[in-house]
Design a protein around this motif. Structure first.
Motif, PDB file in Angstrom:
ATOM      1  N   GLY A 250       1.034  -1.191  -0.113  1.00 20.74           N
ATOM      2  CA  GLY A 250       0.837  -0.282  -0.148  1.00 20.74           C
ATOM      3  C   GLY A 250       0.537   1.066   0.222  1.00 20.74           C
ATOM      4  O   GLY A 250       1.195   2.451  -0.738  1.00 20.74           O
ATOM      5  N   ALA A 251       1.481   0.893   0.130  1.00 21.92           N
ATOM      6  CA  ALA A 251       2.815   2.623   0.850  1.00 21.92           C
ATOM      7  C   ALA A 251       3.587   2.275  -1.062  1.00 21.92           C
ATOM      8  O   ALA A 251       3.417   3.580  -1.138  1.00 21.92           O
ATOM      9  CB  ALA A 251       3.901   2.117   2.154  1.00 21.92           C
ATOM     10  N   VAL A 252       4.064   1.307  -1.184  1.00 23.12           N
ATOM     11  CA  VAL A 252       4.500   1.639  -2.985  1.00 23.12           C
ATOM     12  C   VAL A 252       2.750   2.322  -3.685  1.00 23.12           C
ATOM     13  O   VAL A 252       2.921   2.948  -4.507  1.00 23.12           O
ATOM     14  CB  VAL A 252       4.660   0.239  -3.439  1.00 23.12           C
ATOM     15  CG1 VAL A 252       5.205   0.301  -5.231  1.00 23.12           C
ATOM     16  CG2 VAL A 252       5.898  -0.144  -2.903  1.00 23.12           C
ATOM     17  N   THR A 253       2.022   1.653  -3.562  1.00 18.87           N
ATOM     18  CA  THR A 253       1.020   2.150  -4.182  1.00 18.87           C
ATOM     19  C   THR A 253       0.200   3.781  -3.969  1.00 18.87           C
ATOM     20  O   THR A 253       0.443   4.954  -5.073  1.00 18.87           O
ATOM     21  CB  THR A 253      -0.774   1.879  -4.466  1.00 18.87           C
ATOM     22  OG1 THR A 253       0.043   0.078  -4.367  1.00 18.87           O
ATOM     23  CG2 THR A 253      -1.612   2.171  -4.424  1.00 18.87           C
ATOM     24  N   ALA A 254       1.024   3.829  -2.669  1.00 18.04           N
ATOM     25  CA  ALA A 254       0.575   5.669  -2.654  1.00 18.04           C
ATOM     26  C   ALA A 254       1.578   7.050  -2.953  1.00 18.04           C
ATOM     27  O   ALA A 254       1.092   7.625  -3.203  1.00 18.04           O
ATOM     28  CB  ALA A 254       0.402   5.680  -1.065  1.00 18.04           C
ATOM     29  N   TYR A 255       2.598   5.807  -2.886  1.00 18.88           N
ATOM     30  CA  TYR A 255       3.497   6.481  -4.065  1.00 18.88           C
ATOM     31  C   TYR A 255       3.583   7.326  -5.231  1.00 18.88           C
ATOM     32  O   TYR A 255       3.554   8.062  -5.551  1.00 18.88           O
ATOM     33  CB  TYR A 255       5.007   5.916  -3.041  1.00 18.88           C
ATOM     34  CG  TYR A 255       6.305   6.386  -3.998  1.00 18.88           C
ATOM     35  CD1 TYR A 255       7.285   7.504  -3.426  1.00 18.88           C
ATOM     36  CD2 TYR A 255       6.470   6.123  -5.262  1.00 18.88           C
ATOM     37  CE1 TYR A 255       8.166   7.793  -4.140  1.00 18.88           C
ATOM     38  CE2 TYR A 255       8.047   6.844  -6.235  1.00 18.88           C
ATOM     39  CZ  TYR A 255       8.970   7.920  -5.031  1.00 18.88           C
ATOM     40  OH  TYR A 255      10.320   8.359  -5.791  1.00 18.88           O
ATOM     41  N   ALA A 256       2.416   5.581  -6.025  1.00 19.24           N
ATOM     42  CA  ALA A 256       2.879   6.136  -6.766  1.00 19.24           C
ATOM     43  C   ALA A 256       1.036   6.872  -7.353  1.00 19.24           C
ATOM     44  O   ALA A 256       1.542   7.503  -8.490  1.00 19.24           O
ATOM     45  CB  ALA A 256       1.794   4.953  -7.890  1.00 19.24           C
ATOM     46  N   GLU A 257       0.817   7.081  -6.914  1.00 19.75           N
ATOM     47  CA  GLU A 257      -0.596   7.609  -7.073  1.00 19.75           C
ATOM     48  C   GLU A 257      -0.201   9.098  -6.772  1.00 19.75           C
ATOM     49  O   GLU A 257      -0.977  10.145  -6.678  1.00 19.75           O
ATOM     50  CB  GLU A 257      -1.712   7.639  -5.695  1.00 19.75           C
ATOM     51  CG  GLU A 257      -2.744   5.697  -5.975  1.00 19.75           C
ATOM     52  CD  GLU A 257      -3.726   5.689  -4.548  1.00 19.75           C
ATOM     53  OE1 GLU A 257      -3.155   6.350  -3.600  1.00 19.75           O
ATOM     54  OE2 GLU A 257      -3.986   4.613  -5.198  1.00 19.75           O
ATOM     55  N   GLY A 258       0.470   9.501  -5.526  1.00 15.21           N
ATOM     56  CA  GLY A 258       1.468  11.291  -5.365  1.00 15.21           C
ATOM     57  C   GLY A 258       2.498  11.574  -6.431  1.00 15.21           C
ATOM     58  O   GLY A 258       3.192  12.479  -6.335  1.00 15.21           O
ATOM     59  N   ILE A 259       2.511  10.655  -7.616  1.00 14.56           N
ATOM     60  CA  ILE A 259       3.059  10.970  -8.637  1.00 14.56           C
ATOM     61  C   ILE A 259       2.479  12.316  -9.249  1.00 14.56           C
ATOM     62  O   ILE A 259       1.364  12.341 -10.206  1.00 14.56           O
ATOM     63  CB  ILE A 259       3.550  10.479 -10.086  1.00 14.56           C
ATOM     64  CG1 ILE A 259       3.989   9.200  -9.106  1.00 14.56           C
ATOM     65  CG2 ILE A 259       4.342  10.973 -11.278  1.00 14.56           C
ATOM     66  CD1 ILE A 259       4.330   7.707 -10.450  1.00 14.56           C
ATOM     67  N   GLU A 260       3.161  13.326  -9.515  1.00 17.70           N
ATOM     68  CA  GLU A 260       2.931  14.466 -10.383  1.00 17.70           C
ATOM     69  C   GLU A 260       3.767  14.703 -11.545  1.00 17.70           C
ATOM     70  O   GLU A 260       4.892  15.107 -11.022  1.00 17.70           O
ATOM     71  CB  GLU A 260       3.045  16.203  -9.289  1.00 17.70           C
ATOM     72  CG  GLU A 260       2.058  15.330  -7.914  1.00 17.70           C
ATOM     73  CD  GLU A 260       1.541  16.559  -6.743  1.00 17.70           C
ATOM     74  OE1 GLU A 260       2.264  17.571  -7.367  1.00 17.70           O
ATOM     75  OE2 GLU A 260       1.138  16.584  -5.944  1.00 17.70           O
ATOM     76  N   VAL A 261       2.890  15.054 -12.598  1.00 16.43           N
ATOM     77  CA  VAL A 261       4.135  15.565 -13.785  1.00 16.43           C
ATOM     78  C   VAL A 261       3.874  17.378 -14.036  1.00 16.43           C
ATOM     79  O   VAL A 261       2.855  17.545 -14.143  1.00 16.43           O
ATOM     80  CB  VAL A 261       3.153  15.345 -14.828  1.00 16.43           C
ATOM     81  CG1 VAL A 261       4.064  15.171 -16.188  1.00 16.43           C
ATOM     82  CG2 VAL A 261       3.431  12.941 -14.736  1.00 16.43           C
ATOM     83  N   ASN A 262       4.752  17.667 -13.962  1.00 17.38           N
ATOM     84  CA  ASN A 262       5.443  18.607 -14.463  1.00 17.38           C
ATOM     85  C   ASN A 262       6.067  18.876 -16.309  1.00 17.38           C
ATOM     86  O   ASN A 262       6.653  18.695 -16.413  1.00 17.38           O
ATOM     87  CB  ASN A 262       5.887  19.592 -13.783  1.00 17.38           C
ATOM     88  CG  ASN A 262       6.748  21.138 -14.532  1.00 17.38           C
ATOM     89  OD1 ASN A 262       6.426  21.799 -15.386  1.00 17.38           O
ATOM     90  ND2 ASN A 262       7.454  22.035 -12.377  1.00 17.38           N
ATOM     91  N   VAL A 263       4.758  19.503 -16.849  1.00 13.60           N
ATOM     92  CA  VAL A 263       5.016  19.195 -18.536  1.00 13.60           C
ATOM     93  C   VAL A 263       6.152  19.946 -18.824  1.00 13.60           C
ATOM     94  O   VAL A 263       6.908  19.511 -19.036  1.00 13.60           O
ATOM     95  CB  VAL A 263       3.746  20.103 -19.103  1.00 13.60           C
ATOM     96  CG1 VAL A 263       3.765  19.300 -20.631  1.00 13.60           C
ATOM     97  CG2 VAL A 263       2.825  18.671 -18.379  1.00 13.60           C
ATOM     98  N   GLU A 264       5.430  21.440 -18.177  1.00 14.59           N
ATOM     99  CA  GLU A 264       6.785  22.585 -18.726  1.00 14.59           C
ATOM    100  C   GLU A 264       8.031  21.899 -17.703  1.00 14.59           C
ATOM    101  O   GLU A 264       9.530  22.231 -19.067  1.00 14.59           O
ATOM    102  CB  GLU A 264       7.024  23.616 -17.923  1.00 14.59           C
ATOM    103  CG  GLU A 264       7.714  24.914 -18.610  1.00 14.59           C
ATOM    104  CD  GLU A 264       7.254  26.725 -18.266  1.00 14.59           C
ATOM    105  OE1 GLU A 264       8.183  26.900 -17.361  1.00 14.59           O
ATOM    106  OE2 GLU A 264       5.977  26.456 -17.891  1.00 14.59           O
TER     107      GLU A 264
END
Length: 441
Positions: A250-264
């Protein structure tokens, strides 16, 4: 077949990776190509992309990943364990379980004990790797589209689908190479702190055990028994604490769900890293990808998930270190040297640890192993084995990062009755879990 187009268009226009191809393909002179524009042959580019577009389920192509993992393993001799090695592992695990009976309240968690080749380790751990890797891969691919403005998403939708599958193929290559590298170093199925085999299945990799023992000046049978003790201790903990496996995943999944992409930010990094890269050179492109072109800074949510994961893994490894230390005390004179060797191996990391960071996108090496081992040992000395193991009854009872800063002070003010009955023990733990009673009840 049509002649080369006069003005080849960038097929990724409007996506976060427009600069990847505009700068990388159009902006690099001297490559030769179509229309005198310095562009490489787009037919060659599309051919490479087509090879990455073969149908597969999920966020990455596991057939490709496993094939590459096997090929990586096959670069070195990988004989199947002999019957003597199988028997030696089975005997070591059986003796380890007997010793551990005296050091922990958790019963044995081993149902089978095996000796695996490196290739067998890859096959036997694949199902768990899928659970660990796919959330990060899926979120990484999906985040590219959601990071675009709404109007850009509509225009770039089909291209993003192609790009997603291309990235999935690239991830498959990273995963396959990583698993093959790990298979050449891991000592058992629980070696990284997360059980990678089905519940109850203990396994060691004799070829890697022999390599680990080579520079220790310790009899190899002692090394095998010590590693069997660690494997059996991991199995006991995860069998005795049913929520623990899901807690880590679950901690690994939570890490994935927190991914944010800065396009610029992505476009800027791509433009910087593409300078001087020949996109028609597969080796150069692979080095670019391995150099972190797709790496993203951790978001606040990811940092929180990472801390939770690192603390829990440190507690797991520290508990194993503590109970194995108790089991070998007075029985195995070489245990101290082996304990230090294992600690240094985990603390220093190495290719296997770096590979795992690449596979899952985060670092799963427990940095606080010594503090956690001290904490568990101190708690056992003050309150006994039952109190130490009872902390695992619920995740809310686990020590925190702050507790690891002061391992000797964990539950220092708590006390246990001199004659602790099972009912008394359950009542005390219930109080800790429930907190103050509700006055309205």
């Amino acid at each position: 077949m049509a002649d080369e187009p006069e003005e080849p268009q960038n097929p990724f226009k409007g996506t976060p990776f427009e600069q990847f191809f505009a700068q990388g393909l159009g902006g690099l002179g001297g490559l030769g190509g179509v229309g005198g524009q310095g562009m490489p042959d787009l037919n060659q580019l599309f051919g490479q992309l087509q090879s990455m577009m073969q149908p597969y389920d999920g966020p990455l192509n596991w057939d490709v990943a496993l094939d590459l993992a096997r090929k990586t393993v096959a670069q070195s001799p990988d004989p199947s364990p002999t019957s003597a090695q199988q028997n030696a592992v089975a005997d070591a695990v059986q003796l380890a379980d007997h010793w551990l009976d005296e050091t922990t309240s958790f019963p044995s968690g081993v149902t089978t004990a095996s000796a695996w080749s490196r290739a067998e380790w890859v096959v036997g751990t694949t199902d768990v790797w899928k659970v660990l890797v796919e959330p990060v891969a899926r979120q990484s691919v999906g985040a590219l589209g959601t990071a675009l403005p709404e109007e850009a998403q509509a225009q770039a939708g089909p291209i993003l689908g192609i790009l997603g599958r291309a990235i999935g193929m690239l991830l498959a290559n990273q995963v396959g190479s990583g698993l093959g590298t790990l298979a050449g170093e891991v000592l058992s199925v629980s070696d990284i702190g997360v059980p990678l085999a089905p519940a109850g299945k203990a396994a060691l990799v004799p070829a890697n055990v022999t390599a680990f023992a080579a520079g220790l000046d310790v009899p190899e049978e002692d090394v095998l028994l010590y590693l069997a003790l660690r494997e059996a201790a991991h199995q006991r903990l995860f069998a005795g604490v049913p929520w623990l496996r899901d807690h880590l995943v679950g901690a690994v999944t939570a890490y994935a769900e927190g991914i944010e992409v800065n396009v610029e930010g992505i476009q800027q990094r791509v433009e910087e890293q593409m300078r001087g890269i020949d996109p028609t050179n597969p080796e150069a492109m692979q080095q670019l990808l391995e150099g972190g072109m797709f790496e993203l800074p951790d978001s606040p949510a990811q940092k929180a998930a990472l801390e939770r994961l690192e603390v829990t893994l440190a507690l797991v490894e520290g508990w194993v270190d503590e109970v194995v230390g108790q089991a070998t005390d007075g029985r195995m004179p070489t245990a101290g040297k082996l304990q230090e060797a294992v600690r240094r191996r985990r603390a220093a990391g190495g290719p296997a640890e770096q590979t795992f960071a690449t596979l899952v996108g985060l670092e799963l090496r427990p940095r606080r192993l010594r503090d956690a081992s001290t904490l568990w040992g101190s708690l056992r000395t003050r309150q006994g084995v039952e109190a130490r193991d009872g902390v695992w009854m619920h995740p809310d009872l686990l020590p925190t990062a702050a507790d690891l800063d002061d391992p000797l002070g964990f539950r220092e003010g708590a006390s246990v009755p001199e004659a602790l009955s099972e009912e008394d023990f359950d009542a005390e733990l219930r109080k800790l879990l429930d907190g103050p009673s509700d006055p309205e009840e």
